[in-house]
Enzyme design. Structure first.
Site, mmCIF file in Angstrom:
data_model
loop_
_atom_site.group_PDB
_atom_site.id
_atom_site.type_symbol
_atom_site.label_atom_id
_atom_site.label_comp_id
_atom_site.label_asym_id
_atom_site.label_seq_id
_atom_site.Cartn_x
_atom_site.Cartn_y
_atom_site.Cartn_z
ATOM 1 N N TYR A 14 -5.502 -38.534 -41.548
ATOM 2 C CA TYR A 14 -6.891 -38.970 -41.296
ATOM 3 C C TYR A 14 -7.578 -39.486 -42.571
ATOM 4 C CZ TYR A 14 -11.846 -38.294 -39.898
ATOM 5 O OH TYR A 14 -13.188 -38.446 -39.639
ATOM 6 N N ASN A 38 2.192 -34.231 -39.003
ATOM 7 C CA ASN A 38 0.945 -34.127 -38.246
ATOM 8 C C ASN A 38 0.243 -35.480 -38.242
ATOM 9 O OD1 ASN A 38 -1.077 -32.851 -36.788
ATOM 10 N ND2 ASN A 38 -2.203 -32.235 -38.622
ATOM 11 N N ASP A 61 9.066 -35.362 -47.328
ATOM 12 C CA ASP A 61 8.282 -34.135 -47.370
ATOM 13 C C ASP A 61 8.097 -33.758 -48.847
ATOM 14 O OD1 ASP A 61 7.361 -31.516 -47.283
ATOM 15 O OD2 ASP A 61 8.553 -31.008 -45.511
ATOM 16 N N SER A 127 -11.909 -28.393 -50.857
ATOM 17 C CA SER A 127 -12.785 -28.234 -49.693
ATOM 18 C C SER A 127 -13.949 -27.325 -50.039
ATOM 19 C CB SER A 127 -11.951 -27.609 -48.569
ATOM 20 O OG SER A 127 -12.784 -27.054 -47.594
ATOM 21 N N TYR A 152 -5.484 -20.673 -45.390
ATOM 22 C CA TYR A 152 -5.792 -22.079 -45.692
ATOM 23 C C TYR A 152 -6.757 -22.170 -46.878
ATOM 24 C CZ TYR A 152 -8.388 -26.431 -45.435
ATOM 25 O OH TYR A 152 -9.016 -27.609 -45.775
ATOM 26 N N LYS A 156 -6.405 -23.663 -50.950
ATOM 27 C CA LYS A 156 -7.287 -24.625 -51.647
ATOM 28 C C LYS A 156 -7.718 -24.054 -52.994
ATOM 29 C CE LYS A 156 -7.112 -27.909 -48.692
ATOM 30 N NZ LYS A 156 -6.326 -29.106 -49.016
ATOM 31 N N ASN A 202 -11.792 -29.107 -34.356
ATOM 32 C CA ASN A 202 -13.008 -29.529 -35.067
ATOM 33 C C ASN A 202 -14.028 -30.095 -34.089
ATOM 34 O OD1 ASN A 202 -10.626 -30.307 -37.343
ATOM 35 N ND2 ASN A 202 -12.347 -29.065 -38.013
ATOM 36 N N ARG A 234 -23.841 -27.770 -41.138
ATOM 37 C CA ARG A 234 -22.805 -28.340 -42.010
ATOM 38 C C ARG A 234 -23.314 -29.652 -42.596
ATOM 39 N NH1 ARG A 234 -21.276 -24.101 -40.936
ATOM 40 N NH2 ARG A 234 -19.268 -23.351 -40.160
ATOM 41 N N ARG A 298 -17.733 -18.220 -33.184
ATOM 42 C CA ARG A 298 -16.308 -18.300 -33.508
ATOM 43 C C ARG A 298 -16.051 -17.468 -34.756
ATOM 44 N NH1 ARG A 298 -13.652 -24.174 -34.732
ATOM 45 N NH2 ARG A 298 -14.924 -24.019 -36.613
HETATM 46 N N1 UDP Z 1 -17.964 -26.039 -33.443
HETATM 47 C C1 UDP Z 1 -18.420 -25.834 -32.150
HETATM 48 N N2 UDP Z 1 -17.576 -26.130 -31.114
HETATM 49 C C2 UDP Z 1 -16.326 -26.630 -31.298
HETATM 50 C C3 UDP Z 1 -15.866 -26.848 -32.632
HETATM 51 C C4 UDP Z 1 -16.726 -26.527 -33.672
HETATM 52 O O1 UDP Z 1 -19.536 -25.378 -31.930
HETATM 53 O O2 UDP Z 1 -15.604 -26.864 -30.315
HETATM 54 C C5 UDP Z 1 -18.871 -25.739 -34.571
HETATM 55 C C6 UDP Z 1 -18.314 -24.691 -35.524
HETATM 56 O O3 UDP Z 1 -18.654 -23.409 -35.078
HETATM 57 C C7 UDP Z 1 -18.999 -25.085 -36.828
HETATM 58 C C8 UDP Z 1 -19.169 -26.601 -36.727
HETATM 59 O O4 UDP Z 1 -19.032 -26.904 -35.337
HETATM 60 O O5 UDP Z 1 -20.272 -24.505 -36.899
HETATM 61 C C9 UDP Z 1 -18.132 -27.376 -37.515
HETATM 62 O O6 UDP Z 1 -16.860 -26.880 -37.168
HETATM 63 P P1 UDP Z 1 -15.514 -27.615 -37.593
HETATM 64 O O7 UDP Z 1 -14.375 -26.819 -37.020
HETATM 65 O O8 UDP Z 1 -15.585 -29.059 -37.223
HETATM 66 O O9 UDP Z 1 -15.524 -27.546 -39.184
HETATM 67 P P2 UDP Z 1 -15.624 -26.284 -40.194
HETATM 68 O O10 UDP Z 1 -17.000 -26.345 -40.784
HETATM 69 O O11 UDP Z 1 -15.334 -25.043 -39.433
HETATM 70 O O12 UDP Z 1 -14.592 -26.596 -41.223
#
Ligand code: UDP
Length: 342
Positions: A14, A38, A61, A127, A152, A156, A202, A234, A298
């Site tokens: 990406y 990937n 690789d 990151s 992960y 980093k 994501n 974010r 989550r």
């Molecule tokens: N998020 C969400 N629903 C989804 C995927 C992500 O609400 O199906 C929210 C997640 O909880 C976070 C934000 O979107 O607050 C960004 O999540 P992402 O996984 O894209 O990136 P992260 O900041 O976790 O690296």
């Protein structure tokens, strides 16, 4: 003058594919290395189409040191941008050895072979995950790193440390770690973009797939956080803007403008956006509906983080330029292109 050449590991992915386009447009030669674990070869073909350049591609690789060594023998690049890595936070908790193995081994091979072959400049994909849950917003490069909450995140942090220590030992080499915030969107041509395998983890790919009808309903993970609307915050950075930050980082090292031989920059917009704001904005700018519901939090999500990008603005001469509207439109154009939606 001979053109500078950059090896892009993970160039079919990406961020790597977008960065390759920007490097070519800025006048660099590029060699792509990717094991396609990937990513798809189609992305390399699209990058060749967009740029009109027959960019060399090696399916290698980076963990395979002998195969990777042959790439160093074959091409005379001066710089490496290292994207090739496993990147799913949740999967890293399930398969820690895979993550430590891939991410640490490949980076050790990059810096080790660069040293062996006398290649100077390296950019590492770091990151904002290294900050954990910050005590203060926005975060600067001085904000302390917190203990990583996933393998992960740990890779980093560890790769940053490997780079710092290696560059201390080998002052003839230079390196820049770019701490990305949340990359989203796609190239304005809609020929390249994010290509998640299986169910997207994501936010934005899940949003676009829901709008396209591939997913029934987006779950918003939590609306009871201590933020203005209760959802997480974010700093969403356009992938083309992010790609240009890599060109600026390479230019800084090639042009001898770096102040130290190891530098770190936050790459974000400086703007915090909540999940609910992002989904509403996506619907508004694209005129489509995204079926969504509030779901439980989550595990492992941090509440809020956004960048202070002033160091990158001032030192790299780089700034995020695309608006959130433009970026969310580009994400939808890419999804429509993938699904053949008019
Ligand atoms: N998020 C969400 N629903 C989804 C995927 C992500 O609400 O199906 C929210 C997640 O909880 C976070 C934000 O979107 O607050 C960004 O999540 P992402 O996984 O894209 O990136 P992260 O900041 O976790 O690296």
């Amino acid at each position: 003058m001979k053109k500078q050449c950059v090896l892009v590991s993970g160039g079919a992915g990406y961020i790597g594919s977008h960065t390759t386009v920007e490097l070519i447009e800025a006048g660099y030669d590029v060699v792509i290395v990717d094991n396609l674990s990937n990513s798809e070869i189609g992305a390399v073909e699209s990058v060749r189409r967009i740029t009109g350049v027959d960019i060399p591609f090696e399916q290698v690789d980076c963990c395979d040191r002998e195969a990777f060594r042959k790439v160093f023998e074959k091409y005379e690049f001066d710089s490496v941008i290292h994207f090739a890595a496993s990147k799913a936070v949740g999967e890293s908790v399930q398969k820690p050895l895979l993550y430590y193995g891939n991410n640490l081994t490949s980076f050790m091979n990059v810096v080790g072979l660069m040293h062996e072959f006398g290649r100077q400049n390296v950019v590492f994909s770091s990151s904002c995950t290294v900050y954990g849950e910050p005590d203060k917003q926005p975060v600067t490069e001085q904000t302390p790193r917190k203990p990583a909450t996933s393998p992960y995140g740990n890779t980093k942090q560890t790769c940053e440390d490997i780079l710092r220590d290696t560059l201390k030992a080998y002052p003839e080499m230079k390196g820049i770690a770019l701490r990305y915030f949340n990359p989203i969107g796609a190239h304005p041509s809609a020929q390249i973009g994010e290509l998640p395998r299986g169910v997207p983890q994501n936010l934005v790919p899940y949003v676009t797939q829901t709008a396209a009808g591939l997913r029934e309903c987006l779950s918003i993970f939590g609306d009871d956080y201590p933020t203005p609307d209760g959802s997480c915050i974010r700093d969403y950075i356009d992938v083309t803007d992010l790609a240009k930050a890599h060109v600026a980082a390479i230019g800084r090292m090639v042009g001898d403008k770096n102040k130290e031989n190891y530098e770190i920059f936050n790459i974000g917009t400086g703007r915090g956006v909540s999940v609910l704001e992002l989904v509403n904005k996506f619907e508004e700018v694209n005129g489509v509906k995204v079926n969504h519901k509030i779901a439980p939090r989550r595990e492992g999500d941090i509440i809020a983080i956004w960048a202070d990008p002033s160091l990158a603005n001032n030192e790299l001469g780089w700034k995020a330029e695309r608006t959130l509207d433009e970026t969310l439109k580009s994400a939808w154009e890419w999804e429509k292109h993938l699904r053949g939606i008019k």
